[in-house]
Design a protein around this motif. Structure first.
Motif, mmCIF file in Angstrom:
data_model
loop_
_atom_site.group_PDB
_atom_site.id
_atom_site.type_symbol
_atom_site.label_atom_id
_atom_site.label_comp_id
_atom_site.label_asym_id
_atom_site.label_seq_id
_atom_site.Cartn_x
_atom_site.Cartn_y
_atom_site.Cartn_z
ATOM 1 N N VAL A 26 10.898 17.362 -13.201
ATOM 2 C CA VAL A 26 9.822 16.382 -13.440
ATOM 3 C C VAL A 26 10.414 14.995 -13.675
ATOM 4 C CG1 VAL A 26 7.996 15.708 -15.057
ATOM 5 C CG2 VAL A 26 8.121 18.049 -14.217
ATOM 6 N N LYS A 27 11.521 14.924 -14.427
ATOM 7 C CA LYS A 27 12.185 13.636 -14.620
ATOM 8 C C LYS A 27 12.592 13.027 -13.283
ATOM 9 C CE LYS A 27 15.527 14.296 -17.453
ATOM 10 N NZ LYS A 27 16.676 14.256 -18.341
ATOM 11 N N ASN A 28 13.182 13.836 -12.421
ATOM 12 C CA ASN A 28 13.603 13.355 -11.103
ATOM 13 C C ASN A 28 12.406 13.020 -10.217
ATOM 14 O OD1 ASN A 28 16.294 13.606 -11.756
ATOM 15 N ND2 ASN A 28 16.447 15.677 -10.952
ATOM 16 N N LEU A 29 11.330 13.772 -10.347
ATOM 17 C CA LEU A 29 10.122 13.516 -9.565
ATOM 18 C C LEU A 29 9.525 12.150 -9.924
ATOM 19 C CD1 LEU A 29 8.058 14.720 -7.539
ATOM 20 C CD2 LEU A 29 6.827 15.626 -9.527
ATOM 21 N N ILE A 30 9.502 11.854 -11.209
ATOM 22 C CA ILE A 30 8.938 10.585 -11.671
ATOM 23 C C ILE A 30 9.798 9.401 -11.227
ATOM 24 C CG2 ILE A 30 8.455 9.235 -13.762
ATOM 25 C CD1 ILE A 30 7.467 11.887 -14.999
ATOM 26 N N LYS A 31 11.118 9.601 -11.176
ATOM 27 C CA LYS A 31 12.029 8.525 -10.767
ATOM 28 C C LYS A 31 12.252 8.489 -9.259
ATOM 29 C CE LYS A 31 15.275 9.733 -13.768
ATOM 30 N NZ LYS A 31 16.610 9.760 -14.350
ATOM 31 N N ASP A 32 11.500 9.265 -8.481
ATOM 32 C CA ASP A 32 11.719 9.377 -7.040
ATOM 33 C C ASP A 32 11.629 8.024 -6.353
ATOM 34 O OD1 ASP A 32 11.945 10.835 -4.494
ATOM 35 O OD2 ASP A 32 9.874 10.171 -4.206
ATOM 36 N N GLY A 33 12.645 7.716 -5.578
ATOM 37 C CA GLY A 33 12.653 6.466 -4.846
ATOM 38 C C GLY A 33 12.629 6.675 -3.347
ATOM 39 N N SER A 34 12.473 7.926 -2.912
ATOM 40 C CA SER A 34 12.536 8.224 -1.474
ATOM 41 C C SER A 34 11.220 7.963 -0.752
ATOM 42 C CB SER A 34 12.945 9.682 -1.274
ATOM 43 O OG SER A 34 11.905 10.547 -1.681
ATOM 44 N N GLY A 35 10.162 7.778 -1.494
ATOM 45 C CA GLY A 35 8.869 7.562 -0.864
ATOM 46 C C GLY A 35 8.036 8.827 -0.743
ATOM 47 N N LEU A 36 8.571 9.957 -1.177
ATOM 48 C CA LEU A 36 7.797 11.199 -1.118
ATOM 49 C C LEU A 36 6.760 11.282 -2.233
ATOM 50 C CD1 LEU A 36 10.539 13.836 -0.273
ATOM 51 C CD2 LEU A 36 8.669 13.101 1.191
ATOM 52 N N ALA A 37 7.175 10.965 -3.458
ATOM 53 C CA ALA A 37 6.282 11.124 -4.604
ATOM 54 C C ALA A 37 5.322 9.957 -4.781
ATOM 55 C CB ALA A 37 7.104 11.326 -5.870
ATOM 56 N N PHE A 38 5.739 8.775 -4.357
ATOM 57 C CA PHE A 38 4.901 7.589 -4.523
ATOM 58 C C PHE A 38 4.858 6.814 -3.219
ATOM 59 C CE2 PHE A 38 6.675 8.627 -8.683
ATOM 60 C CZ PHE A 38 5.529 8.701 -9.440
ATOM 61 N N ASP A 39 3.685 6.291 -2.894
ATOM 62 C CA ASP A 39 3.568 5.504 -1.662
ATOM 63 C C ASP A 39 4.067 4.076 -1.909
ATOM 64 O OD1 ASP A 39 1.506 4.282 -3.044
ATOM 65 O OD2 ASP A 39 -0.085 5.202 -1.855
ATOM 66 N N ASP A 40 3.924 3.241 -0.918
ATOM 67 C CA ASP A 40 4.426 1.862 -1.011
ATOM 68 C C ASP A 40 3.742 1.051 -2.114
ATOM 69 O OD1 ASP A 40 6.181 2.351 1.045
ATOM 70 O OD2 ASP A 40 4.800 1.633 2.598
ATOM 71 N N ALA A 41 2.508 1.396 -2.427
ATOM 72 C CA ALA A 41 1.772 0.697 -3.479
ATOM 73 C C ALA A 41 2.125 1.221 -4.872
ATOM 74 C CB ALA A 41 0.273 0.817 -3.239
ATOM 75 N N GLY A 42 2.916 2.305 -4.934
ATOM 76 C CA GLY A 42 3.296 2.891 -6.218
ATOM 77 C C GLY A 42 2.344 3.958 -6.714
ATOM 78 N N ASP A 43 1.393 4.344 -5.880
ATOM 79 C CA ASP A 43 0.445 5.386 -6.264
ATOM 80 C C ASP A 43 1.017 6.759 -5.948
ATOM 81 O OD1 ASP A 43 -1.446 3.474 -7.031
ATOM 82 O OD2 ASP A 43 -2.217 3.320 -4.968
ATOM 83 N N PRO A 44 0.706 7.770 -6.799
ATOM 84 C CA PRO A 44 1.211 9.124 -6.547
ATOM 85 C C PRO A 44 0.635 9.695 -5.244
ATOM 86 C CG PRO A 44 0.284 8.939 -8.758
ATOM 87 C CD PRO A 44 -0.037 7.677 -8.043
#
Length: 81
Positions: A26-44
């Motif tokens: 979950v820590k790694n999921l929240i810090k995800d920078g690959s674009g999988l967990a969050f879109d360009d606008a920063g939304d999940p």
């Protein structure tokens, strides 16, 4: 039903392991920078929500299994005393 000592410790260890692994995930999921967990606008994204649901489910199951193991270990110790 009685559990033997090795099964009790295994269940307890599995509960602790589950919390360790999924908390790290979950820590790694929240810090995800690959674009999988969050879109360009920063939304999940859907990826984020599905994996968060998996993590929460695993936390609950890990807790239940760990509690069973803990209670069994505690009962075995009381039985020996």
């Amino acid at each position: 039903m009685k559990l033997n000592r090795s099964a009790s410790w295994f269940l307890l260890a599995f509960g602790v392991w589950s919390w360790f692994i999924w908390a790290t995930f979950v820590k790694n999921l929240i810090k995800d920078g690959s674009g999988l967990a969050f879109d360009d606008a920063g939304d999940p994204t859907a990826y984020f929500w599905v994996h968060l649901l998996l993590a929460v489910t695993s936390f609950l199951l890990g807790t239940a299994v760990g509690v069973i193991g803990f209670r069994s270990v505690r009962a075995l110790r009381r039985e020996q005393a």
